[in-house]
Design a protein around this motif. Structure first.
Motif, PDB file in Angstrom:
ATOM      1  N   ASN A 159      72.530 -49.967  28.914  1.00 39.37           N
ATOM      2  CA  ASN A 159      71.303 -50.668  29.262  1.00 39.37           C
ATOM      3  C   ASN A 159      70.308 -49.678  29.862  1.00 39.37           C
ATOM      4  O   ASN A 159      70.682 -48.612  30.366  1.00 39.37           O
ATOM      5  N   GLN A 160      69.037 -50.004  29.810  1.00 43.02           N
ATOM      6  CA  GLN A 160      67.999 -49.153  30.415  1.00 43.02           C
ATOM      7  C   GLN A 160      67.733 -49.607  31.846  1.00 43.02           C
ATOM      8  O   GLN A 160      67.729 -50.799  32.135  1.00 43.02           O
ATOM      9  N   SER A 161      67.543 -48.653  32.724  1.00 42.39           N
ATOM     10  CA  SER A 161      67.207 -48.965  34.112  1.00 42.39           C
ATOM     11  C   SER A 161      66.089 -48.040  34.569  1.00 42.39           C
ATOM     12  O   SER A 161      66.127 -46.833  34.304  1.00 42.39           O
ATOM     13  N   CYS A 162      65.080 -48.606  35.233  1.00 46.78           N
ATOM     14  CA  CYS A 162      63.900 -47.850  35.658  1.00 46.78           C
ATOM     15  C   CYS A 162      63.758 -47.920  37.175  1.00 46.78           C
ATOM     16  O   CYS A 162      64.123 -48.912  37.807  1.00 46.78           O
ATOM     17  N   ALA A 163      63.181 -46.864  37.758  1.00 49.23           N
ATOM     18  CA  ALA A 163      62.974 -46.838  39.214  1.00 49.23           C
ATOM     19  C   ALA A 163      61.944 -45.774  39.559  1.00 49.23           C
ATOM     20  O   ALA A 163      61.630 -44.881  38.758  1.00 49.23           O
ATOM     21  N   ALA A 164      61.414 -45.884  40.775  1.00 46.40           N
ATOM     22  CA  ALA A 164      60.490 -44.876  41.331  1.00 46.40           C
ATOM     23  C   ALA A 164      60.796 -44.766  42.812  1.00 46.40           C
ATOM     24  O   ALA A 164      61.317 -45.699  43.428  1.00 46.40           O
ATOM     25  N   TRP A 165      60.480 -43.627  43.390  1.00 48.74           N
ATOM     26  CA  TRP A 165      60.590 -43.539  44.842  1.00 48.74           C
ATOM     27  C   TRP A 165      59.187 -43.456  45.428  1.00 48.74           C
ATOM     28  O   TRP A 165      58.274 -42.923  44.809  1.00 48.74           O
ATOM     29  N   MET A 166      59.031 -44.042  46.583  1.00 48.52           N
ATOM     30  CA  MET A 166      57.708 -44.172  47.184  1.00 48.52           C
ATOM     31  C   MET A 166      57.657 -43.465  48.535  1.00 48.52           C
ATOM     32  O   MET A 166      58.666 -43.314  49.219  1.00 48.52           O
ATOM     33  N   MET A 167      56.424 -43.034  48.896  1.00 46.75           N
ATOM     34  CA  MET A 167      56.178 -42.469  50.239  1.00 46.75           C
ATOM     35  C   MET A 167      55.272 -43.451  50.980  1.00 46.75           C
ATOM     36  O   MET A 167      54.142 -43.684  50.576  1.00 46.75           O
ATOM     37  N   PHE A 168      55.807 -44.022  52.041  1.00 46.98           N
ATOM     38  CA  PHE A 168      55.075 -45.049  52.777  1.00 46.98           C
ATOM     39  C   PHE A 168      54.544 -44.479  54.096  1.00 46.98           C
ATOM     40  O   PHE A 168      55.183 -43.630  54.733  1.00 46.98           O
ATOM     41  N   PRO A 169      53.355 -44.952  54.557  1.00 44.33           N
ATOM     42  CA  PRO A 169      52.829 -44.524  55.873  1.00 44.33           C
ATOM     43  C   PRO A 169      53.663 -45.143  56.991  1.00 44.33           C
ATOM     44  O   PRO A 169      54.378 -46.129  56.766  1.00 44.33           O
ATOM     45  N   PRO A 170      53.598 -44.578  58.187  1.00 45.35           N
ATOM     46  CA  PRO A 170      54.312 -45.178  59.321  1.00 45.35           C
ATOM     47  C   PRO A 170      53.826 -46.596  59.560  1.00 45.35           C
ATOM     48  O   PRO A 170      52.662 -46.933  59.292  1.00 45.35           O
ATOM     49  N   SER A 171      54.678 -47.424  60.054  1.00 46.49           N
ATOM     50  CA  SER A 171      54.309 -48.819  60.315  1.00 46.49           C
ATOM     51  C   SER A 171      54.748 -49.207  61.725  1.00 46.49           C
ATOM     52  O   SER A 171      55.582 -48.539  62.342  1.00 46.49           O
ATOM     53  N   GLU A 172      54.144 -50.289  62.209  1.00 50.85           N
ATOM     54  CA  GLU A 172      54.473 -50.858  63.528  1.00 50.85           C
ATOM     55  C   GLU A 172      54.381 -49.803  64.645  1.00 50.85           C
ATOM     56  O   GLU A 172      55.289 -49.640  65.457  1.00 50.85           O
ATOM     57  N   ILE A 173      53.249 -49.053  64.663  1.00 53.42           N
ATOM     58  CA  ILE A 173      53.031 -48.039  65.717  1.00 53.42           C
ATOM     59  C   ILE A 173      52.716 -48.741  67.038  1.00 53.42           C
ATOM     60  O   ILE A 173      51.893 -49.644  67.077  1.00 53.42           O
ATOM     61  N   ILE A 174      53.359 -48.322  68.084  1.00 50.22           N
ATOM     62  CA  ILE A 174      53.153 -48.914  69.418  1.00 50.22           C
ATOM     63  C   ILE A 174      52.489 -47.869  70.332  1.00 50.22           C
ATOM     64  O   ILE A 174      52.934 -46.710  70.383  1.00 50.22           O
ATOM     65  N   VAL A 175      51.433 -48.259  70.989  1.00 47.23           N
ATOM     66  CA  VAL A 175      50.714 -47.359  71.904  1.00 47.23           C
ATOM     67  C   VAL A 175      50.937 -47.842  73.344  1.00 47.23           C
ATOM     68  O   VAL A 175      50.735 -49.014  73.637  1.00 47.23           O
ATOM     69  N   GLU A 176      51.351 -46.946  74.229  1.00 43.73           N
ATOM     70  CA  GLU A 176      51.552 -47.281  75.642  1.00 43.73           C
ATOM     71  C   GLU A 176      50.853 -46.226  76.507  1.00 43.73           C
ATOM     72  O   GLU A 176      50.870 -45.034  76.193  1.00 43.73           O
ATOM     73  N   ASP A 177      50.196 -46.695  77.558  1.00 41.75           N
ATOM     74  CA  ASP A 177      49.539 -45.741  78.459  1.00 41.75           C
ATOM     75  C   ASP A 177      50.562 -45.065  79.354  1.00 41.75           C
ATOM     76  O   ASP A 177      51.644 -45.576  79.583  1.00 41.75           O
ATOM     77  N   GLY A 178      50.164 -43.889  79.835  1.00 45.13           N
ATOM     78  CA  GLY A 178      51.064 -43.150  80.698  1.00 45.13           C
ATOM     79  C   GLY A 178      50.264 -42.425  81.773  1.00 45.13           C
ATOM     80  O   GLY A 178      49.100 -42.727  82.012  1.00 45.13           O
ATOM     81  N   ASP A 179      50.830 -41.451  82.401  1.00 42.05           N
ATOM     82  CA  ASP A 179      50.197 -40.715  83.488  1.00 42.05           C
ATOM     83  C   ASP A 179      49.424 -39.540  82.905  1.00 42.05           C
ATOM     84  O   ASP A 179      49.936 -38.434  82.761  1.00 42.05           O
ATOM     85  N   GLY A 180      48.173 -39.849  82.494  1.00 48.34           N
ATOM     86  CA  GLY A 180      47.322 -38.800  81.941  1.00 48.34           C
ATOM     87  C   GLY A 180      47.560 -38.571  80.465  1.00 48.34           C
ATOM     88  O   GLY A 180      47.029 -37.616  79.885  1.00 48.34           O
ATOM     89  N   TYR A 181      48.294 -39.463  79.804  1.00 49.19           N
ATOM     90  CA  TYR A 181      48.478 -39.298  78.346  1.00 49.19           C
ATOM     91  C   TYR A 181      48.710 -40.685  77.765  1.00 49.19           C
ATOM     92  O   TYR A 181      48.961 -41.647  78.464  1.00 49.19           O
ATOM     93  N   VAL A 182      48.615 -40.757  76.456  1.00 48.99           N
ATOM     94  CA  VAL A 182      48.818 -42.008  75.752  1.00 48.99           C
ATOM     95  C   VAL A 182      50.007 -41.841  74.834  1.00 48.99           C
ATOM     96  O   VAL A 182      50.064 -40.875  74.063  1.00 48.99           O
TER      97      VAL A 182
END
Length: 538
Positions: A515-538
């Motif tokens: 049988n024939q089988s097809c596929a591709a691989w993908m490059m995805f951007p980062p997801s669900e980024i969380i930003v938290e404040d800190g002491d002089g940095y983020v």
């Protein structure tokens, strides 16, 4: 039976001998010279340095076995107390049995144990090999087989120089509808690569088998005469065989319909339908009014209801069919013996019901009305089917299917026909059905994008007897492996690739695609980024 005789007889001798089991026993066939057409003798010798031999059963074969005949066997000084007998089997094997009545056995030593008379049956110079078969037995006093080895011998025949290749023999021809079927034999088939078939001295076909169907002849009654020549392995053609003639028929006999051929690995399954033209006593039919009917003993179709009403009604429905129907056969219960004493019974019903003539018979009247709507169909009994492969008859069967397992090669096309064989003769060919045995292919191929590559996996074919696998990528050969998986790193992100896999069989070729089988691989951007404040940095 011979073995049981030896075993039971030698048990009684066990106390008289001291037995040692050895592999030093040697049976040897002596050589002999003979003039073609005359007789000679050759000996079988035994070297038994350690064992006492209480009996033997020897299987002798001669090759070629059509060149001579075993005619007698006699004992020697070493077997003077033995009872020796021999018989030749249908396949030419000569079985010699000897057992000892003197309780002495063949003492350790060497020398001839039997002398065999042999008749030359041919006129040509030849070498005939005499071989001791592996079924042969040397027996000790308790009937147990002893180990031995054997040496063959040669009978040298002096006669006329043989031809480069012998002609076919025993050619026969059978005519049918638009065809003639031929069969023959050959005295030395191992020297032949094929045969040429001649009709009225014109070459009409060739075959590697010893039968042939000459088809497509005009649909008229005509006589045709045939001869066959053999082609040697060295490509030399023999003289012609005997001539055989046959007459075709113009009687139409329906051929089997709907022949199909389906390969399954190194086998081809054939299936076909029963021809509607085959009809016989008791078969279903349709009368002149379109009513369901049956065929009587004379081939007449009558209304089916009459079978329940007329059989055993006291009126004779016999061979003369005075009421339009003949029930005087076993298939119709001899009309319930209503025809006893009337002179209208068939022989089988005379045996079933009684005498042909009787002085008194009150079991019939003359008041019954004749059957209406009867139609004469005739009796055409279908005996079976002849199966042909590439115009060569390979099997007769009474079934409507056949499994061909013989002489098939992978990836080679084979074409089949079937004829219906009736009591009146044979039909013409059915439709032609062809197929090619295929190598088993890999199954369950899957392709999945994995990271920055594509992973392939599959199952091996049935039997798992392949040598390896050829991977095809987008229709082009890509890679060979012996594994059941592969990782393709030569891929680009976001592009779909399609794969198939074929099993590779060394010396044969490739299987069909998986049988024939097809596929591709993908490059995805980062997801669900969380930003938290800190002491002089983020």
């Amino acid at each position: 039976m011979f073995r049981r005789i030896l075993s039971s007889f030698f048990v009684s001798l066990a106390i008289l001998f001291s037995i040692s089991y050895s592999q030093d026993n040697i049976l040897s066939v002596g050589n002999a010279d003979i003039i073609a057409g005359e007789t000679t003798n050759f000996e079988i010798s035994l070297s038994n340095p350690n064992d006492v031999i209480a009996g033997f059963e020897l299987y002798l074969t001669d090759f070629p076995n059509s060149y001579g005949t075993y005619i007698s066997v006699d004992g020697t000084d070493r077997t003077s107390g033995f009872t020796i007998s021999a018989n030749e089997q249908p396949d030419g094997t000569y079985i010699i049995v000897g057992f000892d009545l003197t309780l002495a056995g063949i003492q350790p030593g060497e020398g001839p144990i039997v002398s065999i008379g042999y008749q030359s049956d041919a006129i040509y110079t030849a070498e005939i090999d005499i071989h001791i078969g592996s079924q042969s037995i040397l027996s000790d006093v308790v009937g147990s087989a002893l180990d031995y080895s054997s040496n063959s011998g040669v009978i040298n025949v002096t006669g006329e120089d043989p031809p480069p290749v012998f002609a076919p023999e025993e050619l026969s021809a059978v005519g049918g509808l638009t065809m003639v079927t031929l069969s023959w034999s050959h005295p030395e088939p191992w020297t032949v690569s094929g045969y040429n078939v001649y009709r009225d001295n014109v070459l009409v076909g060739s075959t590697a088998s010893t039968n042939y169907a000459d088809t497509g002849l005009p649909n008229v009654v005509e006589s045709y005469c045939y001869s066959v020549t053999a082609i040697s392995i060295e490509d030399i053609e023999s003289i012609q065989s005997n001539e055989a003639c046959a007459e075709t028929t113009d009687i139409y006999l329906e051929e089997p319909p709907n022949l199909t051929a389906q390969e399954n690995g190194l086998e081809i399954f054939l299936d076909w339908d029963v021809p509607s033209g085959s009809i016989g006593i008791g078969d279903e039919c349709e009368d002149a009014y379109g009513n369901p009917g049956f065929i009587d003993c004379s081939g007449v179709c009558f209304d089916a209801q009459l079978a329940d009403i007329w059989i055993g009604d006291g009126f004779c429905d016999g061979m003369y069919a005075q009421y339009g129907v003949n029930f005087s056969c076993l298939e119709w219960s001899c009309d319930g013996c209503d025809c006893f004493g009337t002179g209208e019974q068939s022989q089988e019903c005379i045996d079933e019901c009684g005498g042909f003539v009787s002085g008194v018979n009150n079991n019939h009247n003359q008041d019954k009305q004749a059957a209406e709507g009867t139609v004469f169909y005739g009796n055409r009994e279908l005996i079976g089917y002849e199966v042909f492969k590439d115009n060569v008859a390979i099997e007769f069967t009474t079934q409507t299917e056949y499994l061909d397992l013989e002489n098939l090669d992978y990836l080679s096309e084979y074409c089949y026909n079937v004829t219906a064989v009736y009591d009146e003769g044979s039909s013409s060919f059915s439709n032609t059905a062809c197929d090619s045995p295929q190598l088993d292919e890999p199954t369950s191929l899957s392709a999945e994008g994995t990271g920055s590559f594509i992973t392939l996996s599959w199952n091996a074919p049935n039997g798992n007897n392949q040598d390896g696998f050829n991977i095809y990528k987008d229709g082009e050969f890509y890679f060979y492996t012996t594994d059941l998986s592969y990782e393709d790193y030569n891929t680009e992100v976001g592009i779909e690739y399609c794969y198939t896999v074929k099993a590779e069989y060394e010396g044969i070729g490739e299987s069909p695609d998986s049988n024939q089988s097809c596929a591709a691989w993908m490059m995805f951007p980062p997801s669900e980024i969380i930003v938290e404040d800190g002491d002089g940095y983020v």
